[in-house]
Design a protein around this motif. Structure first.
Motif, mmCIF file in Angstrom:
data_model
loop_
_atom_site.group_PDB
_atom_site.id
_atom_site.type_symbol
_atom_site.label_atom_id
_atom_site.label_comp_id
_atom_site.label_asym_id
_atom_site.label_seq_id
_atom_site.Cartn_x
_atom_site.Cartn_y
_atom_site.Cartn_z
ATOM 1 N N ALA A 155 18.258 20.611 -5.584
ATOM 2 C CA ALA A 155 17.395 20.459 -6.754
ATOM 3 C C ALA A 155 18.037 20.942 -8.046
ATOM 4 N N ARG A 156 19.149 21.626 -7.968
ATOM 5 C CA ARG A 156 19.779 22.154 -9.160
ATOM 6 C C ARG A 156 20.202 21.030 -10.106
ATOM 7 N N LEU B 172 16.034 22.995 -2.220
ATOM 8 C CA LEU B 172 15.720 23.766 -3.424
ATOM 9 C C LEU B 172 16.932 24.525 -3.951
ATOM 10 N N ARG C 96 11.888 17.934 -12.636
ATOM 11 C CA ARG C 96 10.831 18.694 -11.974
ATOM 12 C C ARG C 96 10.284 17.970 -10.751
ATOM 13 N N THR D 164 12.035 19.011 -7.623
ATOM 14 C CA THR D 164 11.652 20.381 -7.267
ATOM 15 C C THR D 164 10.284 20.404 -6.610
#
Length: 237
Positions: free
Chosen positions: A78-79, A74, A83, A86
């Motif tokens: 995930a950056r 995360l 979506r 995430t």
């Protein structure tokens, strides 16, 4: 002068944690070699036995490793991604928390997230079995399923070269989770047959294998850990 004593987390730590968790979750294979294993106890662990101690420690360690991988995913992986990734990391964290919670119950099942075993133990009135553990086991199964499906969606739209494999793992886990949950529901609704528990059957083993495959996939694939998507979208705009 840099502070060399400060702990520095890297995305590689998350990848290693995910793969290590998969290995730890696969320790159920010891049931066939450890004294007091499946040959005599089935899916139930003899309190204080070597099998119970080893698997309880392995599952707790695996759950913690999953939490480490999800948090690093995360914060580092995930950056800039969509979506779906995430959601996958969040669902992985839920899976880790639910798995950790199941190890804290004094349940009789050697696999703490074995929904079928917990359901049968409840139906049979086995000491230590609880509804709370059964619910946490269900949450773990569903969270793992959401995580792998979301990962498959992310890799598919990212045109990852391994997207076909990830989708296959997701389909396999979907089938395994569905069968395991249906079986658990039937067992829980039954009044029991007087037996002390159920053997860790092929279906439950199959589900555990798919969970391990998902964790290995999440750790091995480099795509979910890259941060290039933000720059790509910004350039496209």
């Amino acid at each position: 002068m840099p502070n060399t004593g400060r702990l520095h987390w890297d995305y590689r730590d998350g990848r290693v944690a995910a793969v290590a968790a998969a290995i730890a979750y696969s320790f159920w294979v010891l049931e066939v070699v450890v004294p007091g294993g499946a040959a005599t106890q089935g899916a139930l662990a003899l309190p204080g036995s070597t099998l119970e101690i080893v698997l309880e420690s392995a599952h707790r360690t695996a759950a913690i490793l999953v939490l480490v991988a999800s948090v690093l995913g995360l914060t580092l992986g995930a950056r800039g991604h969509g979506r779906a990734l995430t959601v996958s990391w969040v669902a992985m964290a839920v899976f880790g928390l639910a798995s950790l919670a199941t190890t804290l119950f004094a349940g009789p099942c050697v696999v703490s997230t074995d929904v079928s075993c917990v359901s049968e133990a409840l139906a049979e009135g086995v000491a230590g079995a609880s509804v709370a553990q059964a619910l946490m086991a269900v949450v773990a199964v569903l969270a793992a399923l959401v995580a792998v499906v979301a990962l498959a969606v992310d890799r598919w739209f990212a045109d990852d070269h391994a997207r076909g494999f990830v989708v296959a793992v997701a389909v396999l886990q979907l089938a395994a989770a569905k069968i395991v949950l249906v079986t658990a529901s039937v067992l829980l609704a039954s009044s029991g047959d007087g037996a002390p528990g159920v053997a860790l059957g092929l279906l439950e083993r199959f589900h555990l294998i798919t969970v391990a495959l998902w964790l290995v996939t999440a750790g091995v694939l480099p795509g979910p850990w890259k941060r290039t998507a933000v720059r790509t979208r910004a350039t496209a705009r």
